[in-house]
Structures are given as C-alpha cells and as structure tokens.
Design a protein around this motif. Structure first.
Motif, PDB file in Angstrom:
ATOM      1  N   LEU A 102       0.810  -1.211   0.000  1.00  0.00           N
ATOM      2  CA  LEU A 102       0.000   0.000   0.000  1.00  0.00           C
ATOM      3  C   LEU A 102       0.839   1.255   0.000  1.00  0.00           C
ATOM      4  CD1 LEU A 102      -2.423  -1.079   2.856  1.00  0.00           C
ATOM      5  CD2 LEU A 102      -2.838  -1.281   0.394  1.00  0.00           C
TER       6      LEU A 102
ATOM      7  N   LEU B 150       0.004   4.948   1.631  1.00  0.00           N
ATOM      8  CA  LEU B 150      -0.900   5.815   2.377  1.00  0.00           C
ATOM      9  C   LEU B 150      -0.461   7.233   2.083  1.00  0.00           C
ATOM     10  CD1 LEU B 150      -0.917   3.921   5.800  1.00  0.00           C
ATOM     11  CD2 LEU B 150      -2.301   3.508   3.774  1.00  0.00           C
TER      12      LEU B 150
ATOM     13  N   ILE C  83      -5.953   5.225   1.442  1.00  0.00           N
ATOM     14  CA  ILE C  83      -5.280   3.946   1.225  1.00  0.00           C
ATOM     15  C   ILE C  83      -5.244   3.739  -0.279  1.00  0.00           C
ATOM     16  CG2 ILE C  83      -5.351   1.456   1.591  1.00  0.00           C
ATOM     17  CD1 ILE C  83      -6.977   1.986   4.159  1.00  0.00           C
TER      18      ILE C  83
ATOM     19  N   TYR D  17     -10.656   3.414  10.353  1.00  0.00           N
ATOM     20  CA  TYR D  17     -10.250   2.918   9.041  1.00  0.00           C
ATOM     21  C   TYR D  17     -11.450   2.370   8.292  1.00  0.00           C
ATOM     22  CZ  TYR D  17     -10.197  -0.968  12.309  1.00  0.00           C
ATOM     23  OH  TYR D  17     -10.538  -1.836  13.305  1.00  0.00           O
TER      24      TYR D  17
ATOM     25  N   ILE E  46     -12.188   0.322   4.127  1.00  0.00           N
ATOM     26  CA  ILE E  46     -11.668  -0.063   2.817  1.00  0.00           C
ATOM     27  C   ILE E  46     -12.820  -0.589   1.974  1.00  0.00           C
ATOM     28  CG2 ILE E  46     -11.076  -2.454   3.400  1.00  0.00           C
ATOM     29  CD1 ILE E  46      -8.368  -1.827   1.827  1.00  0.00           C
TER      30      ILE E  46
ATOM     31  N   ALA F 184      -2.499  -1.218   6.755  1.00  0.00           N
ATOM     32  CA  ALA F 184      -2.558   0.253   6.776  1.00  0.00           C
ATOM     33  C   ALA F 184      -2.605   0.783   8.209  1.00  0.00           C
ATOM     34  CB  ALA F 184      -3.766   0.740   5.989  1.00  0.00           C
TER      35      ALA F 184
END
Length: 182
Positions: free
Chosen positions: A11, A13, A69, A94, A96, A109
C-alpha cells in the motif's frame, strides 16, 4: 510530526486529494461498505464525496491526520488518527472498499499508522479504536493489531433505525513494542 506518505509492502498511504472523488464515490456508495459506519449518508452522492474530501483536506494534521489507502493506483479506503495530546491517546479509524475485505489490507494500513504515530510522538502511550459489536471484520483487525477488548457500551448509538452496541479496544505503547519484537 507524522509523515504525509507511508509506504507498506502493498500500500501507499497518502493525503486525500480532490482527484479522489470518483474512487471515494465508488466504494462509499456501496451500502454494505457503509453498514457499520455512521453517519455515512445512504445513498452516497458525488456531493457527499466532494464534502468528505474537502473536510479531509482542511484538517490540522497535528490533531487529526488522515490518509487515503492507495492500492493498485486507486484510493480504496482511508485510515485516520485523532490525538488527545493532554491524555497521550490516539484514536484510530479505518475503512476499505468491500471488494478488498478479508485481504489484510486494513490491518497493514492501520499497523503502519500506529507505528508511525508511536515513532512521531514519544509521549503517546495509547491508541484506541471502536466498532459496532456486529462488525466482526473490524474486531478482527483490532485483534490482529494487538488491541485488547476493554469495554462495551450498550445501545449507545442509533444508526439506520437500530440501536447499536459499541466495542472499545485499546493498545498500549509497551504492548505494540512487544509485538514488534516477535
């Protein structure tokens, strides 16, 4: 000071940008993605995505930092951390895109943000998170991060016509350091 960009194995960020509007609209308009996230409006519109991005860009990163992300060159979610500096506590959140659930990306993440937060502030002692009791995926993320389930607030939120119980989890600096030694 927290880094603006954090790289992990899979990833990147990075700060949200106004160019992320289509990506945010894509994942946030999924009602299943928003099921445990209040107060995310449903249906989620382009104006909602634009407002979300404007809010992310206006935040004071010393008090609340957030990152998009990025996976496969698209913004697929976000991670944020807010600080109560007086009490030396950070609160992480968070999300996703649903198509990426179960791949360990949020754990990756959030773990990177926890690591960066402890590294950036030697006085930070605790990072905490909350989720709804029914959100088994988020509870698994917290467990993988080494967080301890500390409490349950019964019917503390009314979301989409139902009362929800909120689970509180916490992680101390010493616990994180011990995990990293393994």
């Amino acid at each position: 000071m927290l880094p603006e960009v954090i790289e992990t194995d899979r990833l990147r960020l990075r700060p949200f940008s106004l160019e992320d509007v289509e990506d945010v609209l894509s994942y946030a308009s999924d009602p299943e993605w928003a099921r445990h996230l209040g107060p995310v409006p449903q249906p989620y519109t382009r104006a909602d995505a634009e407002g979300f991005l404007a809010n992310q860009l206006s935040q004071d990163r010393t008090i609340r930092a957030s990152w998009a992300i990025e996976y496969a060159r698209s913004a697929v979610g976000g991670v944020n951390i807010g600080f109560d500096l007086e009490n030396r506590v950070g609160t992480i959140g968070y999300s996703i895109a649903r198509v990426l659930w179960g791949r360990g990306l949020v754990t990756e993440a959030a773990g990177a943000v926890i690591d960066a937060s402890f590294a950036a502030d030697p006085d930070l002692n605790r990072i905490q998170a909350t989720t709804h009791e029914q959100n088994a995926g988020s509870l698994r993320v917290m467990e993988k991060l080494g967080m301890v389930r500390e409490g349950l607030l019964r019917q503390d939120q009314y979301l989409r016509g139902k009362f929800r119980n909120t689970v509180w989890c916490g992680l101390l600096r010493c616990e994180w350091e011990a995990l990293k030694q393994k």
